[in-house]
Design an enzyme around this catalytic site. Structure first.
Site, PDB file in Angstrom:
ATOM      1  N   GLY A   1       3.488   7.744   1.178  1.00 44.90           N
ATOM      2  CA  GLY A   1       4.524   7.547   0.167  1.00 44.90           C
ATOM      3  C   GLY A   1       5.924   7.434   0.747  1.00 44.90           C
TER       4      GLY A   1
ATOM      5  CB  THR B   1       6.985   2.831   3.272  1.00 51.53           C
ATOM      6  OG1 THR B   1       6.320   3.223   4.470  1.00 51.53           O
ATOM      7  CG2 THR B   1       7.641   1.489   3.472  1.00 51.53           C
TER       8      THR B   1
ATOM      9  CB  ILE C   1      -0.979  -0.033   1.219  1.00 51.56           C
ATOM     10  CG1 ILE C   1      -1.948   1.140   1.225  1.00 51.56           C
ATOM     11  CG2 ILE C   1      -0.247  -0.129   2.532  1.00 51.56           C
ATOM     12  CD1 ILE C   1      -3.114   0.958   2.196  1.00 51.56           C
TER      13      ILE C   1
ATOM     14  CG  ASP D   1      -1.385   6.407   4.180  1.00 52.80           C
ATOM     15  OD1 ASP D   1      -2.033   7.323   3.671  1.00 52.80           O
ATOM     16  OD2 ASP D   1      -1.426   6.157   5.395  1.00 52.80           O
TER      17      ASP D   1
HETATM   18  P1  IMP Z   1       3.338   5.187   3.857  1.00 51.56           P
HETATM   19  O1  IMP Z   1       4.797   5.155   4.182  1.00 51.56           O
HETATM   20  O2  IMP Z   1       2.600   6.221   4.639  1.00 51.56           O
HETATM   21  O3  IMP Z   1       3.062   5.273   2.363  1.00 51.56           O
HETATM   22  O4  IMP Z   1       2.708   3.850   4.399  1.00 51.56           O
HETATM   23  C1  IMP Z   1       3.004   2.621   3.857  1.00 51.56           C
HETATM   24  C2  IMP Z   1       2.903   1.532   4.895  1.00 51.56           C
HETATM   25  O5  IMP Z   1       1.975   1.869   5.930  1.00 51.56           O
HETATM   26  C3  IMP Z   1       2.376   0.269   4.285  1.00 51.56           C
HETATM   27  O6  IMP Z   1       3.427  -0.557   3.830  1.00 51.56           O
HETATM   28  C4  IMP Z   1       1.567  -0.348   5.389  1.00 51.56           C
HETATM   29  O7  IMP Z   1       2.370  -1.189   6.196  1.00 51.56           O
HETATM   30  C5  IMP Z   1       1.092   0.813   6.225  1.00 51.56           C
HETATM   31  N1  IMP Z   1      -0.306   1.236   5.900  1.00 51.56           N
HETATM   32  C6  IMP Z   1      -0.716   2.389   5.321  1.00 51.56           C
HETATM   33  N2  IMP Z   1      -2.048   2.464   5.218  1.00 51.56           N
HETATM   34  C7  IMP Z   1      -2.521   1.304   5.734  1.00 51.56           C
HETATM   35  C8  IMP Z   1      -3.847   0.769   5.898  1.00 51.56           C
HETATM   36  O8  IMP Z   1      -4.888   1.342   5.536  1.00 51.56           O
HETATM   37  N3  IMP Z   1      -3.910  -0.459   6.484  1.00 51.56           N
HETATM   38  C9  IMP Z   1      -2.824  -1.153   6.891  1.00 51.56           C
HETATM   39  N4  IMP Z   1      -1.564  -0.689   6.755  1.00 51.56           N
HETATM   40  C10 IMP Z   1      -1.412   0.529   6.178  1.00 51.56           C
END
Ligand code: IMP
Ligand code: MG
Length: 217
Positions: free
Chosen positions: A137, A139, A133, A135
């Site tokens: 960005g 990660t 996923i 969210d």
């Molecule tokens: P980012 O770094 O904010 O893009 O988040 C990415 C990581 O957050 C993903 O690899 C997930 O492990 C976790 N994540 C983000 N949104 C969700 C969600 O709705 N459900 C579960 N895990 C999430």
């Protein structure tokens, strides 16, 4: 940059009752709705694999699974890509790393990459990063940067879901299975504090479920 042929967009109000699906009894109270049933994921992954193959071509390809969240998506994708690439002269390879950033339902901003020693094996290779996923960005951004530093030849991203939210950081989303509304989802590998990964369908958490499994630290 590569462009997906068409997007599979889940509308804001698309929700189906959990009672209409085979949700384990121990989970029903913690979930408010089903948003993407497993069958739909399988169908979408099949088509996505064809899109990936037609854009990347038959070059050697290393698939990088970003654990834990993408474990189901990864195996489904590897199986479908194997069929799509059946007449390719080059086999695929698989590698695994782990990224951790979430605490409860909030991205913490500190991204931890585990299993980095594997990455040197990706030097000079075409790498398809398979993640669950996007969210904020953060990660994916951090991971793609690390891959660049490692000296990969080319990289693409395959994502199970992309959230309809403004990104903190712009990141390449080459192959996206579903675009979803800004809701906290679990299932098909995705967790809430390490729970619900085994759930077959992608579901939205209920308020009481979020309360029940909050990390009390
Ligand atoms: P980012 O770094 O904010 O893009 O988040 C990415 C990581 O957050 C993903 O690899 C997930 O492990 C976790 N994540 C983000 N949104 C969700 C969600 O709705 N459900 C579960 N895990 C999430
Ligand atoms: Mg997670």
């Amino acid at each position: 940059q590569t462009m997906a042929s068409a997007q599979a967009v889940i509308p804001d109000d698309f929700e189906m009752p959990t009672e209409a699906f085979d949700i384990p009894q121990s989970y029903t109270g913690d979930l408010s709705a089903v948003v993407i049933p497993e069958g739909m994921i399988k169908d979408r992954v099949r088509r996505l694999s064809h899109d990936i193959h037609s854009q990347i071509g038959s070059e050697p390809l290393a698939l990088l699974c970003v654990l834990k969240g993408s474990y189901k998506f990864f195996t489904a994708l590897v199986d479908e890509l194997t069929s799509a690439r059946f007449d390719c002269p080059h086999p695929m390879t698989v590698d695994f790393i782990r990224c951790r950033s979430y605490e409860d339902t909030q991205s913490t901003g500190n991204v931890e990459i585990i299993g980095l020693s594997n990455l040197t094996e990706l030097k000079g290779k075409n790498v398809l990063v398979v993640d669950d996923i996007v969210d904020t960005g953060r990660t994916l951004y951090r991971l793609l940067n690390t891959l660049k530093e490692t000296g990969v030849r080319r990289s693409w991203t395959a994502l199970l879901v992309s959230k309809r939210v403004p990104r903190s950081i712009d990141v390449a989303e080459d192959f996206v299975a579903f675009q979803i509304p800004d809701k906290f989802i679990v299932g098909y590998g995705l967790d809430y504090n390490q729970r619900f990964r085994d759930l077959r369908h992608i579901c939205v958490m209920s308020k009481s479920g979020i309360e029940k499994y909050k990390n009390l630290e």
